[in-house]
Design an enzyme around this catalytic site. Structure first.
Site, PDB file in Angstrom:
ATOM      1  N   ASN A 177       9.227   0.468 -10.155  1.00 18.62           N
ATOM      2  CA  ASN A 177       7.962   1.317 -10.629  1.00 18.62           C
ATOM      3  C   ASN A 177       8.423   2.719 -11.693  1.00 18.62           C
ATOM      4  O   ASN A 177       9.343   3.306 -11.379  1.00 18.62           O
ATOM      5  CB  ASN A 177       7.520   1.967  -9.397  1.00 18.62           C
TER       6      ASN A 177
ATOM      7  N   GLU B 131       5.246   0.546   2.630  1.00 15.55           N
ATOM      8  CA  GLU B 131       6.258   1.490   2.430  1.00 15.55           C
ATOM      9  C   GLU B 131       6.827   1.752   3.950  1.00 15.55           C
ATOM     10  O   GLU B 131       6.023   2.149   4.815  1.00 15.55           O
ATOM     11  CB  GLU B 131       6.035   2.573   1.593  1.00 15.55           C
TER      12      GLU B 131
ATOM     13  N   THR C  37       5.931   8.424 -14.095  1.00 13.89           N
ATOM     14  CA  THR C  37       6.180   9.935 -15.150  1.00 13.89           C
ATOM     15  C   THR C  37       6.714   9.686 -16.230  1.00 13.89           C
ATOM     16  O   THR C  37       6.242  10.402 -17.234  1.00 13.89           O
ATOM     17  CB  THR C  37       7.536  10.759 -14.080  1.00 13.89           C
TER      18      THR C  37
ATOM     19  N   HIS D 259      11.129   2.486  -6.005  1.00 11.66           N
ATOM     20  CA  HIS D 259      10.053   3.548  -6.377  1.00 11.66           C
ATOM     21  C   HIS D 259      11.000   4.738  -7.491  1.00 11.66           C
ATOM     22  O   HIS D 259      12.024   4.599  -7.035  1.00 11.66           O
ATOM     23  CB  HIS D 259       9.379   4.079  -5.153  1.00 11.66           C
ATOM     24  N   GLY D 260      10.278   5.649  -7.832  1.00  9.11           N
ATOM     25  CA  GLY D 260      10.992   6.799  -8.576  1.00  9.11           C
ATOM     26  C   GLY D 260      11.761   6.312  -9.683  1.00  9.11           C
ATOM     27  O   GLY D 260      12.825   6.803  -9.920  1.00  9.11           O
ATOM     28  N   GLY D 261      11.346   5.331 -10.514  1.00 14.13           N
ATOM     29  CA  GLY D 261      12.096   4.821 -11.732  1.00 14.13           C
ATOM     30  C   GLY D 261      12.428   5.975 -12.803  1.00 14.13           C
ATOM     31  O   GLY D 261      13.618   5.744 -13.272  1.00 14.13           O
TER      32      GLY D 261
ATOM     33  N   HIS E  76      10.082  10.545  -6.720  1.00 14.41           N
ATOM     34  CA  HIS E  76       8.869  10.611  -7.617  1.00 14.41           C
ATOM     35  C   HIS E  76       9.235  11.573  -8.540  1.00 14.41           C
ATOM     36  O   HIS E  76       9.247  12.857  -7.986  1.00 14.41           O
ATOM     37  CB  HIS E  76       7.523  10.492  -6.843  1.00 14.41           C
TER      38      HIS E  76
ATOM     39  N   ASP F  23      -1.510   1.271  -6.864  1.00 17.33           N
ATOM     40  CA  ASP F  23      -0.019   2.012  -6.409  1.00 17.33           C
ATOM     41  C   ASP F  23      -0.359   3.043  -4.945  1.00 17.33           C
ATOM     42  O   ASP F  23      -1.787   3.249  -4.883  1.00 17.33           O
ATOM     43  CB  ASP F  23       0.369   2.581  -7.468  1.00 17.33           C
TER      44      ASP F  23
END
Ligand code: 13P
Length: 284
Positions: free
Chosen positions: A230, A134, A233, A208-210, A180, A82
């Site tokens: 993704n 990205e 956290t 991103h930041g799922g 994120h 990642d």
């Protein structure tokens, strides 16, 4: 089954309007939880390692437990690095057997981002390793990458098209308003931007930041072209809460294997839920 790269799994996901879950592992226990969840649901899956996790354990230690766990699996599994800014670490992971890598040169000027991403494509291609790149800046903290609110910006749609045409990554991560870490308020997702980029490039997109997005947001983003989601956290929370909650409930026990088992159950439950939500169950 040996590790696969992301190409076939993301192409099938895009075609079938579902997404492959990409989960950031922390150790052997969390890797096992990801693989068992995927096996139980007959789903393709992406195991992600942050650059920090690779540095913490070492690429060969991670590779040894991944090989052991993947050996008996019957579902397609990719091992993906990642957000990585460091070309030396990317080269090390490619050499060690990662099947996919992400170059994150999004903090660099546009031309430099393209040039570094192309360089990684050249490193990865001969080994049949896929590449994610990205554009834009996703707010929040992912590992060593900290993007402050005032520095976050969405991907420019024209640059996104140019980037995809010239770099041709296997997966493209445009910043579309997700973050994120833990969301502080309601995320403002730029669905129009996502739709525009998806309509102008055939490259599968990564969300991103799922962690913390609602079911509706996931479904909409997947329907608009996100083939990879993704989650990091959420696993960090399950990793620590699974451990602590068990100990708090049995605070005289001191049985490490039970604590590890409780951590495993918490991790796996969340991963199973996500795979269902992204539509990946039964797709392996
Ligand atoms: P979260 O930590 O918000 O789940 O984001 C994960 C991610 O996008 C990793 O690249």
């Amino acid at each position: 089954m040996p590790l696969e790269n992301m190409k076939a799994m993301l192409a099938a996901a895009k075609e079938g309007s579902y997404a492959v879950g990409a989960f950031n592992i922390l150790d052997y226990n969390s890797t096992k939880a990801v693989i068992e969840a995927a096996e139980d649901l007959t789903a393709p899956v992406i195991i992600q390692t942050s650059a920090k996790t690779v540095i913490f354990w070492g690429s060969s230690a991670i590779m040894s437990w991944i090989r052991e766990l993947v050996k008996a699996s019957k579902v397609p599994i990719a091992l993906h690095l990642d957000h990585c800014k460091d070309l030396t670490l990317i080269a090390e992971c490619i050499e060690a057997g990662w099947s996919s890598v992400m170059i994150d040169a999004s903090s660099r000027p546009f031309e430099e981002n393209m040039s570094l991403s192309k360089q990684v494509m050249e490193m990865a291609r001969p080994k049949d390793v896929t590449v994610e790149a990205e554009l834009g800046a996703i707010v929040g903290v992912e590992d060593d990458i900290h993007v402050k609110e005032q520095d976050a910006h969405l991907a420019d749609p024209e640059q996104a098209v140019q980037f995809c045409e010239q770099v041709k990554p296997d997966c493209f991560a445009p910043a579309i308003g997700t973050a994120h870490g833990v969301y502080k308020g309601e995320p403002k997702i730029a669905y129009d931007l996502l739709e525009e980029i998806a309509s102008k490039t055939p490259i599968p997109l990564a969300l991103h930041g799922g962690t913390g997005l609602t079911d509706e947001v996931f479904k909409k983003c997947i329907s608009l072209g996100c083939a990879k989601v993704n989650i990091s956290t959420q696993l960090k929370y399950a990793f620590i809460d699974g451990f602590v909650n068990y100990h708090n409930a049995h605070n005289t026990e001191y049985n490490p294997l039970k604590v590890i088992g409780s951590q495993f159950d918490a991790l796996k439950a969340g991963i199973v839920e996500n795979i269902h939500l992204f539509g990946g169950a039964g797709k392996a």
